[in-house]
Write a protein that holds these residues in place. Structure first.
Motif, PDB file in Angstrom:
ATOM      1  N   LEU A 235       0.833  -1.206   0.000  1.00  0.00           N
ATOM      2  CA  LEU A 235       0.000   0.000   0.000  1.00  0.00           C
ATOM      3  C   LEU A 235       0.863   1.250   0.000  1.00  0.00           C
TER       4      LEU A 235
ATOM      5  N   VAL B  75       0.238   5.188   1.120  1.00  0.00           N
ATOM      6  CA  VAL B  75      -0.709   6.045   1.818  1.00  0.00           C
ATOM      7  C   VAL B  75      -0.177   7.464   1.830  1.00  0.00           C
TER       8      VAL B  75
ATOM      9  N   ASP C  36      -0.776  10.935   3.458  1.00  0.00           N
ATOM     10  CA  ASP C  36      -1.496  11.421   4.638  1.00  0.00           C
ATOM     11  C   ASP C  36      -1.541  12.938   4.745  1.00  0.00           C
TER      12      ASP C  36
ATOM     13  N   SER D   8       1.649  12.810  -3.441  1.00  0.00           N
ATOM     14  CA  SER D   8       0.965  11.916  -4.369  1.00  0.00           C
ATOM     15  C   SER D   8       1.037  12.455  -5.785  1.00  0.00           C
TER      16      SER D   8
ATOM     17  N   THR E  63      -5.796  13.160   0.408  1.00  0.00           N
ATOM     18  CA  THR E  63      -5.367  11.895   0.998  1.00  0.00           C
ATOM     19  C   THR E  63      -5.621  10.761   0.014  1.00  0.00           C
TER      20      THR E  63
ATOM     21  N   ILE F 147      -5.072   6.415  -0.658  1.00  0.00           N
ATOM     22  CA  ILE F 147      -4.644   5.057  -0.330  1.00  0.00           C
ATOM     23  C   ILE F 147      -4.606   4.300  -1.648  1.00  0.00           C
TER      24      ILE F 147
ATOM     25  N   ASP G 248      -9.167   8.121  -2.776  1.00  0.00           N
ATOM     26  CA  ASP G 248      -8.713   9.357  -2.144  1.00  0.00           C
ATOM     27  C   ASP G 248      -9.866  10.090  -1.478  1.00  0.00           C
TER      28      ASP G 248
ATOM     29  N   PRO H 285      -7.013  13.196   5.836  1.00  0.00           N
ATOM     30  CA  PRO H 285      -6.614  11.890   6.378  1.00  0.00           C
ATOM     31  C   PRO H 285      -7.544  11.368   7.464  1.00  0.00           C
TER      32      PRO H 285
ATOM     33  N   LEU I 181      -7.534   0.529   5.458  1.00  0.00           N
ATOM     34  CA  LEU I 181      -6.337   0.094   4.738  1.00  0.00           C
ATOM     35  C   LEU I 181      -6.467  -1.370   4.326  1.00  0.00           C
TER      36      LEU I 181
END
Length: 274
Positions: free
Chosen positions: A201, A203, A205, A212, A224, A226, A243, A247, A255
């Motif tokens: 994964l 992530v 945050d 990202s 945010t 994942i 997203d 967060p 998750l």
């Protein structure tokens, strides 16, 4: 709360209302008495009506509070069961399904150069849409079907040129994520080195150290992400990304949920890969 509950509430509400009306009537009637008249019967009736009104209100409130308590208990139980499903049951089931699909493909490999079965391709497209809807509705669903999206999901598939093509996204009223992430660009390199190659994964945050490259180039409210790899051993199919605006909207069990949903995509993707 069925009809039995509402019948009780209506009954005690009616008693309280009638008792209150009776108090008003008794007070009005008592005003017509002379100063020296015996008013003890009026006082007795008034006190009795007052006690009935108070008792009816108490019972009515007690029933309402008991119903609220039961509703809270049911909500807590449902939330606990959903967290258990996301953290334990679904990941194990998804892993078994992927193992079965991989084993079946290993035992019955498609001929070299064979095209995917159109029927299975259509089924996979339906699976993608189901997974995308589940990844939003089981994490941060919209308040109502017409409300602005609070979370957004997308599935990107790795094509033969090494680019990541967006297959689908959800919900439809969300700002669309970028259509293509070039494999030779920063975003494509990020997906390969941080998500697909390690098979883990990613992530985001909201901190500056977790940038990202999955977000659209235009301004939006999603900060945010994942991202879960859709891989089977050395075979890399793509990435499931979910997203949200902040967060805090994601919980720890989300998750495992998103990772399990990505595993289901692997199970659906393996049999249609030539």
């Amino acid at each position: 709360m069925g009809w039995a509950y509402w019948r009780k509430v209506i009954f005690f509400f009616s008693i309280s209302a009638l008792s209150g009306a009776g108090l008003v009537a008794v007070g009005t009637y008592g005003e017509g008495f002379a100063k020296d008249d015996d008013k003890s019967p009026i006082y007795l009736v008034g006190m009795s009506l007052a006690m009935v009104a108070v008792l009816g209100t108490f019972v009515e409130n007690h029933l309402a509070e008991r119903a609220r308590t039961k509703a809270r208990e049911r909500a807590i139980k449902a939330e606990t069961e959903l967290a258990l499903l996301c953290a334990t049951v679904l990941p194990k089931v998804a892993a078994h399904i992927r193992a079965q699909a991989s084993r079946q493909t290993a035992l019955n490999p498609p001929p070299p150069g064979a095209a995917p079965d159109p029927t299975m391709t259509t089924e996979f497209d339906s699976l993608v849409r189901t997974v995308l809807e589940a990844s939003v509705n089981l994490t941060i669903p919209p308040v109502t079907p017409l409300s602005p999206a609070r979370a957004r999901s997308a599935y990107y598939e790795l094509d033969s040129a090494g680019d990541f093509q967006r297959v689908d996204f959800y919900p439809p009223n969300a700002a669309p994520p970028r259509q293509v992430i070039p494999g030779t660009g920063t975003g494509g390199t990020h997906i390969r080195t941080e998500i697909l190659d390690p098979g883990q994964l990613w992530v985001v945050d909201g901190t500056t150290s977790r940038i990202s490259h999955l977000l659209p180039t235009s301004a939006n409210s999603y900060t945010t992400v994942i991202a879960a790899p859709v891989v089977d051993g050395t075979r890399q199919f793509g990435m499931l990304a979910v997203d949200a605006s902040e967060p805090e909207r994601f919980a720890a069990e989300h998750l495992r949920l998103i990772e399990a949903l990505a595993t289901l995509l692997v199970a659906g993707r393996v049999p249609i890969t030539p």
